[in-house]
Design an enzyme around this catalytic site. Structure first.
Site, mmCIF file in Angstrom:
data_model
loop_
_atom_site.group_PDB
_atom_site.id
_atom_site.type_symbol
_atom_site.label_atom_id
_atom_site.label_comp_id
_atom_site.label_asym_id
_atom_site.label_seq_id
_atom_site.Cartn_x
_atom_site.Cartn_y
_atom_site.Cartn_z
ATOM 1 N N ASP A 125 0.829 -1.207 0.000
ATOM 2 C CA ASP A 125 0.000 0.000 0.000
ATOM 3 C C ASP A 125 0.866 1.260 0.000
ATOM 4 O OD1 ASP A 125 -2.522 -1.005 -0.200
ATOM 5 O OD2 ASP A 125 -3.049 -0.746 1.909
ATOM 6 N N LYS A 132 -3.221 3.278 -2.457
ATOM 7 C CA LYS A 132 -4.604 3.690 -2.249
ATOM 8 C C LYS A 132 -4.584 4.849 -1.263
ATOM 9 C CE LYS A 132 -8.050 0.950 -2.406
ATOM 10 N NZ LYS A 132 -8.387 1.212 -3.796
ATOM 11 N N MET A 185 -9.376 9.540 8.216
ATOM 12 C CA MET A 185 -9.696 10.069 6.888
ATOM 13 C C MET A 185 -10.614 11.289 6.947
ATOM 14 S SD MET A 185 -10.065 6.387 4.930
ATOM 15 C CE MET A 185 -10.685 5.523 6.378
#
Length: 253
Positions: free
Chosen positions: A36, A58, A170
């Site tokens: 990742d 990502k 996030m």
């Protein structure tokens, strides 16, 4: 040819010293490494000499490798009899789409092993020197993502009403709206903090009351990837900063 297997390895927040022995052994035994974007690039120094390394970045708001493509890669190599190690930042089971990958692999008859790690929420708490479940302030902690799949917002009022420490993932790009929504339930002086790149050499952090946290984060140019922590327990960091005679906005690495 015998079917291989997939190991979902949790790489932790970035510091390679925080990897578990089990994670390091899985990486060293891999035939294929799918890494990742948020994983420390130096992790490849632990790989077996013959392992193929494929980056499958990502990142929210950035160009990303499609999830369906990642899952096809895992199936393809595992069905070729290879040991595929999917390396995820933080803990694989927390906001890492592990559920989708596990279901897909099991449906294909592929064995899956999971190696746990340290999530960035815990790394952020360690950076601030606070306990997310300090019993003088709360009865627990809630891990929540501000980035919902259907584009809707979490029920911030309900989350705020729990009295728990909130660890928000996030949410850096929408900290203004998040703090405003939480402020409808929580007092403006509720302790809050934002930690960017928690657990890495690039770590930066800012601590301020809820009513000021968005402005302070913007002033310090705190951006993604970051974890937002809100609740009475975070006040322990504010107390420590005050004891050192520093402005809250200077709580940065």
């Amino acid at each position: 040819m015998n079917t291989g297997k997939v190991t979902l390895v949790s790489a932790g927040p970035g510091d390679l010293d925080l990897l578990t022995f089990k994670a390091a052994k899985a990486i060293a035994a891999a035939d294929v490494l799918l890494i990742d974007d948020l994983v420390n690039g130096e992790i490849t120094t632990l790989k077996a000499p013959h392992a193929r390394v494929i980056k499958v970045g990502k990142r929210g708001g950035c160009k990303s490798t499609p999830q369906a493509f990642i899952q096809r890669l895992m199936r393809r190599y595992a069905l070729q009899g290879k040991h595929v190690v999917r390396i995820k930042g933080g803990d694989a089971l927390l906001f890492g789409r592990a559920g989708e990958e596990i279901a897909d692999l099991r449906h294909a008859g592929i064995d899956v092993e999971i190696v746990n790690g340290i999530s960035s929420g815990f790394a952020a708490a360690a950076a601030l020197g606070v306990s997310l479940t300090h019993r003088d302030h709360c009865q627990g902690v809630i891990f929540v993502t501000a980035h919902l799949r259907d584009g809707t917002e979490p029920d911030w009022a309900a989350l705020a009403a729990t009295g728990m420490t909130l660890a928000i993932y996030m949410g850096a790009s929408r900290i203004d709206s998040i703090s405003e929504a939480l402020g409808e339930t929580l007092a403006p002086d509720t302790p809050a903090a934002v930690v960017q790149w928690a657990g890495t050499s690039r770590e930066r952090r800012v601590c301020a009351p809820l009513g000021e946290i968005a402005a302070q984060a913007a002033a310090q140019q705190i951006a993604s990837p970051a974890v937002i922590l809100i609740g009475g327990a975070i006040g322990e960091a504010i107390v420590e900063v005050a004891a050192r005679g520093e402005p809250l906005r200077q709580l940065s690495a």
